[in-house]
Enzyme design. Structure first.
Site, PDB file in Angstrom:
ATOM      1  N   HIS A 104       5.600  -2.878 -33.988  1.00 28.76           N
ATOM      2  CA  HIS A 104       6.270  -2.640 -35.264  1.00 28.76           C
ATOM      3  C   HIS A 104       7.097  -3.825 -35.736  1.00 28.76           C
ATOM      4  CE1 HIS A 104       5.260   1.662 -35.643  1.00 28.76           C
ATOM      5  NE2 HIS A 104       5.277   1.652 -34.318  1.00 28.76           N
TER       6      HIS A 104
ATOM      7  N   ASP B 164      10.395  -9.780 -41.040  1.00 25.93           N
ATOM      8  CA  ASP B 164      10.360  -8.343 -40.785  1.00 25.93           C
ATOM      9  C   ASP B 164       8.918  -7.922 -40.546  1.00 25.93           C
ATOM     10  OD1 ASP B 164      11.589  -5.894 -40.453  1.00 25.93           O
ATOM     11  OD2 ASP B 164      12.635  -5.971 -42.380  1.00 25.93           O
TER      12      ASP B 164
END
Length: 463
Positions: A153, A360
């Site tokens: 993730h 991110d």
């Protein structure tokens, strides 16, 4: 589908504050049966492997407590002081301690020992995120022949950065125990392939299969989405109350909102400086805007997180002191979180959503902001080029978050954007958010896992 075993560092406890990932995994577990296994978040004096089973909203969870040393070395240490900064390109903050690496390996072995008796022959096993890179190899060494998938993730760093990690070759080899490895973007997938090819001699086929020795692993780019119900949250009573409260407090000014966990990867200092640049370059408009930054703290025991909190408090104070008027302060800086329905109302009340991380894996705030907008008067999303979401959300105003000038220009462009253009951009973004939601992500990954042919356990051992 076969029964699903989800393994992650922390386990969702249900309730209204669940994020998109928890919603999707809980739905899959309810539909197919199975167990969600992980750390309880609690401490124990001595690790015994005792499992605490609970059943909530049709989902069975199984959690274990960890010793203080486990938490310090595995979680606060290797996960958050070594892997997290390195994988977000901050090798200046990464700490390479053998005790951290040892604790990380020890806890993964303990997880494998504990969850092994819960696994049945036909179960699909899905391991989540960087806390558990070696777990698949540990399960293989205990005779688990099931299909095992892994999803990352966070970003995967470039080869030259990953090479600074002393355990990098062993860590990557341990990932070969999985049958499918998923990443949010093609960029992260390609970075992984680059390391596997150049450092380990792996071969990557046109179909995304990585071959190393006698082991084959399917690699996929599979961006996560938000749950479709988020679009309905902006119509709830709590959202409407938050909308009215925020709009009233802005007193007719345009609201800019940022919602981020307090973390150095989120680019909050750079965001504040870019916003200040806007105030300086646009004196006629500066008292017509307000930046609301919501930044709940996290990982408070890690020194680098203590530093970022102190730095942001100082920076917000300096900017407010330098630019505020008697009836206006440019930054409202809030250090606690809010439920998702309240945030939906805040998003809808905002003319601009400012999502500008330095790096991110995905960033679901960008998608939540779009989902919460009023179709007849949508706000504008300003999005970092270095967020994984940028690969899907090209109709946002994409910026380099390191450049105060680009941030300032984007804020000015967003405030001046005509309604027709705002609606056109939003409609394209909203369609992508609807079509590639979190259930789409779940189906895409689990379908890929079901399609692979399990290989002999002997071929899956980490080398």
């Amino acid at each position: 589908m076969s029964r699903l075993i989800v393994i992650s560092n922390r386990v969702s406890t249900g309730g209204g504050a669940q994020g998109g990932l928890a919603v999707a995994l809980s739905a899959a577990l309810r539909a197919n049966g199975g167990i969600w296994f992980g750390w309880s978040g609690e401490r124990t004096e001595q690790f015994t492997g005792h499992i605490n089973f609970q059943r909530l909203d049709g989902v069975t969870t199984a959690t274990v407590d960890l010793e203080d040393q486990d938490i310090d070395e595995y979680y606060n240490g290797y996960a958050n002081r070594t892997l997290w900064p390195l994988f977000h390109y901050r090798i200046d903050l990464a700490e390479y301690e053998r005790s951290f690496a040892g604790g990380y390996q020890r806890v993964n072995e303990r997880f494998a020992d504990t969850v092994r008796p819960l696994i049945e022959n036909d179960d699909l096993i899905w391991v989540q995120d960087y806390h558990m890179f070696p777990l698949g190899a540990e399960l293989r060494s205990r005779g688990v022949a099931n299909r095992i998938g892994f999803f990352l993730h966070i970003p995967w760093p470039p080869r030259r950065l990953l090479a600074t990690l002393p355990e990098a070759p062993a860590l990557v080899r341990s990932l070969l125990a999985y049958d499918v490895i998923g990443f949010h973007t093609q960029e992260w997938l390609q970075s992984f392939c680059d390391y596997a090819r150049e450092e380990l001699g792996g071969i990557v086929g046109d179909d995304g299969t990585l071959t190393l020795g006698d082991r084959k692993v399917q690699l996929i780019a599979c961006p996560i989405g938000i749950d479709a119900d988020f679009m309905k949250l902006a119509e709830t009573k709590a959202a409407r109350e938050a909308f009215n409260r925020v709009r009233d407090s802005a007193v007719g000014r345009a609201l800019i909102v940022g919602v981020d966990r307090l973390d150095y990867s989120k680019g909050l200092e750079e965001r504040f400086l870019g916003y200040e640049r806007f105030l300086i370059e646009n004196p006629d408009e500066r008292e017509e805007v307000v930046l609301l930054q919501i930044a709940p703290p996290s990982r408070g025991s890690v020194e680098s997180y203590q530093r970022i909190r102190s730095s942001l408090e100082s920076l917000a104070g300096r900017i407010n002191g330098a630019h505020a008027a008697l009836d206006w302060v440019p930054i409202r800086y809030v250090n606690h979180g809010y439920p998702r329905d309240v945030l939906a109302g805040v998003y809808r009340a905002s003319r601009i959503g400012l999502v500008t991380p330095l790096r991110d894996g995905m960033n679901l705030v960008a998608k939540e902001y779009v989902a919460a907008q009023d179709p007849e008067d949508p706000g504008v999303l300003i999005l970092s080029r270095f967020a994984g979401a940028a690969e899907q959300m090209g109709e946002a105003l994409l910026v380099n978050p390191y450049s105060a000038e680009e941030l300032s220009d984007a804020i000015r462009q967003a405030l001046a954007m005509p309604l027709a253009e705002r609606k056109r951009r939003w409609e394209t973004l909203a369609r992508g958010v609807r079509e590639q939601d979190v259930m789409w992500w779940l189906r895409r990954f689990t379908d890929a896992l079901m399609e692979v042919t399990p290989q002999p356990v002997a071929n899956c051992r980490a080398g």
